[in-house]
Design an enzyme around this catalytic site. Structure first.
Site, PDB file in Angstrom:
ATOM      1  N   CYS A 154       0.946  -1.331   0.247  1.00  0.00           N
ATOM      2  CA  CYS A 154      -0.356  -0.195  -0.051  1.00  0.00           C
ATOM      3  C   CYS A 154       1.130   1.231  -0.031  1.00  0.00           C
ATOM      4  CB  CYS A 154      -0.676   0.098   1.508  1.00  0.00           C
ATOM      5  SG  CYS A 154      -2.295   1.492   1.741  1.00  0.00           S
ATOM      6  N   CYS A 213      -0.552   4.079   1.672  1.00  0.00           N
ATOM      7  CA  CYS A 213      -0.809   4.600   3.392  1.00  0.00           C
ATOM      8  C   CYS A 213       0.671   4.332   3.907  1.00  0.00           C
ATOM      9  CB  CYS A 213      -1.198   2.827   3.867  1.00  0.00           C
ATOM     10  SG  CYS A 213      -2.561   2.370   3.709  1.00  0.00           S
ATOM     11  N   ASP A 214       1.074   3.628   2.797  1.00  0.00           N
ATOM     12  CA  ASP A 214       2.556   3.812   3.690  1.00  0.00           C
ATOM     13  C   ASP A 214       3.546   4.589   3.100  1.00  0.00           C
ATOM     14  OD1 ASP A 214       1.929   1.946   5.498  1.00  0.00           O
ATOM     15  OD2 ASP A 214       2.517   0.054   4.387  1.00  0.00           O
TER      16      ASP A 214
END
Length: 545
Positions: free
Chosen positions: A156, A159-160
């Site tokens: 992701c 997200c990261d």
């Protein structure tokens, strides 16, 4: 369907006398939320379980940076924003939305069908079921993958990718489709350079995305290569060029509220870093093999992000009468969303091997809801629930509910403004920012629950209200601090945060636990119970001395 105002109606009760749902929707995303919108507008009062363990509430779009091809958004929209609007629309029309996992479905008898959910005490019965469980990101499955998962390797980017450990570093993306190209371009906002690793000899993305990637000066495309190994580096995470900034930041937030020497500031930083330190060494390089020449090469990089396709989330149905194909997708009758089980319908990527687009998922969600409505009407099942108070389109409450998780009506309680010297109150439970964290870390004997988020992170929006609802149960027993990893990058890097959302629990300058992703209430309660019990035990031991 019968009218909900009918008296003495026993047709909407199970054999045990419990009420039977008209339709239960398993899964969210564009398919599940669209099914909920149409079912709610048909007065079916659908019950939707968003799911946690098999994926992210809101589906794959929660990890998508920009959605440019969903009709109605000329300027584009982020995946999390689109899902937040769909969710709010479903709630506006009366859909019951629960952030929980369905753990068991009995389709052998029925309708009604019997379901169980992880955090529900009672079994649920429903006259119809819509399966919209979507798909989860695939992994490569190579030997060193698990060692670096969430420690440099991720599925992701949205997200990261904003994590400080990836900022101004060289990163890599594996995949040559739309997702791979989108993530490569997205990561250029944070990385110094991005390598796009493509297994075939050409990109599979849309022409517009191909042009964007191939023309981008910060992206290098490598064709006909496969990842065979990840390599680590036990060196220091914070490069020397960032050291002065870190020292300055720490000194200005010293718990003594006065200027400190650099050595003292470094010592404070080291204490926090040691408490949160990961055992794994950071990722340093990825080893590739060229499928045409058979030659190997290494590319130095600090992070690798997967965009290599998905596997349908159908493990729940493997031992059920629901027919799956050889790849695990739910089989549906040609041109319909009807499955092999009467009264069960499938929508979205869980039944779509070919298109797998947000707009097609939404379309099948609509089909599933209308099919369920027809099924109930033709068979005399269910009860019609007339709308009482449908909110107006611009109503504030509809907007406020956008993107909230199963917080029982609780909004995310983390303050919107960071704590400062002037407004900090150590008696309060909820706080925001590095000043509060540093003060509490040094001075509080309560457990400190730290939630790390980023503005672009869809799963963070889901976790916020869930965590806030649990935090309220421990008011006065813990401290809750929200840290934006972009605003307080040094804190996040010291804590070893490699993605969002992440929840860490500290007590007396030691880290008790660290978990990433959207967590269910039961898991959060377990974390807090452990911390509070330990704090009480240590307080008693101190008092006895």
């Amino acid at each position: 369907m019968k009218n909900s105002d009918d008296k003495g109606d026993s047709d909407n009760e199970s054999k045990s006398g419990d009420a039977v749902e008209n339709v239960v929707i398993i899964g969210s995303g564009p398919a599940g939320y669209t099914a909920a919108i149409y079912a709610a507008r048909a007065n079916m009062k659908p019950l939707l379980f968003e799911g946690v363990s098999a994926g992210i509430p809101g589906g794959q779009l929660m990890t998508t940076s920009e959605v440019e091809n969903f009709p109605g958004f000329a300027a584009g929209i982020t995946g999390p924003e689109l899902m937040a609007q769909m969710r709010a629309q479903a709630k506006r029309w009366g859909a019951q939305i629960v952030t929980d996992d369905v753990t068991h479905v009995d389709l052998s008898e029925g309708p009604p069908f019997t379901l169980r959910a992880a955090e529900q005490d009672d079994e649920i019965q429903s006259y119809s079921v819509i399966v919209a469980t979507g798909a989860s990101a695939k992994r490569l499955g190579i030997e060193t993958e698990e060692s670096f998962w969430s420690r440099g390797v991720s599925a992701c980017a949205i997200c990261d990718g904003t994590a400080p450990i990836f900022r101004d570093r060289v990163l890599a993306v594996v995949g040559g489709g739309d997702s791979g190209c989108e993530e490569a371009v997205y990561l250029t906002k944070y990385a110094s350079h991005v390598h796009l690793l493509v297994r075939s000899d050409k990109l599979r993305a849309s022409k517009a995305l191909q042009d964007r990637v191939l023309a981008h000066p910060a992206v290098s495309v490598h064709f006909s290569v496969s990842v065979v190994e990840f390599k680590g580096d036990s060196g220091v995470r914070v490069p020397s060029r960032q050291r002065r900034r870190v020292r300055s930041n720490i000194s200005s937030m010293s718990s003594s509220e006065s200027e400190s020497e650099d050595a003292a500031a470094d010592d404070e930083q080291q204490q926090f870093s040691n408490a949160a330190k990961s055992n794994a060494s950071p990722l340093a390089a990825v080893r590739l093999v060229n499928s045409k020449t058979g030659t190997f090469e290494e590319i130095a990089c600090s992070g690798v992000f997967y965009a290599i396709g998905h596997t349908p989330n159908t493990s729940l149905f493997r031992d059920s009468p629901l027919e799956l194909d050889d790849a695990g997708y739910v089989k549906v009758k040609q041109g319909t969303v009807e499955t092999s089980v009467r009264g069960v319908f499938a929508a979205g990527d869980v039944q779509d091997r070919d298109w797998r687009q947000a707009v097609t998922a939404a379309g099948t969600g609509c089909m599933a809801a209308l099919s369920a409505e027809r099924f109930l009407s033709e068979n005399g099942y269910g009860v019609e629930y007339h709308q009482q108070n449908v909110l107006g389109e611009g109503d504030e409450k509809a907007r406020e509910s956008s993107g909230s998780g199963d917080g029982g009506g609780v909004e995310d309680e983390a303050p919107r403004v960071s704590d400062t010297k002037e407004n900090f109150d150590a008696e309060k439970t909820s706080h925001r920012g590095s000043f509060a964290l540093r003060k509490l870390y040094h001075e509080s004997h309560r457990p400190i629950v730290v939630k790390y988020i980023s503005k672009s992170c869809g799963p963070c929006r889901q976790l916020g209200p869930i965590l806030s609802a649990v935090v309220r149960e421990y008011d006065g027993k813990i401290h809750y601090v929200e840290i934006d990893i972009e605003e307080d990058a040094d804190i996040a890097e010291s804590a070893g945060v490699s993605g969002t959302p992440t929840v860490q629990v500290f007590l007396n300058k030691g880290m008790i636990e660290s978990k990433s992703g959207v967590l269910m209430k039961s898991k959060l309660r377990t974390m807090m119970n452990t911390a509070v019990s330990r704090a009480n035990k240590e307080a008693l031991e101190t008092a006895d001395v």
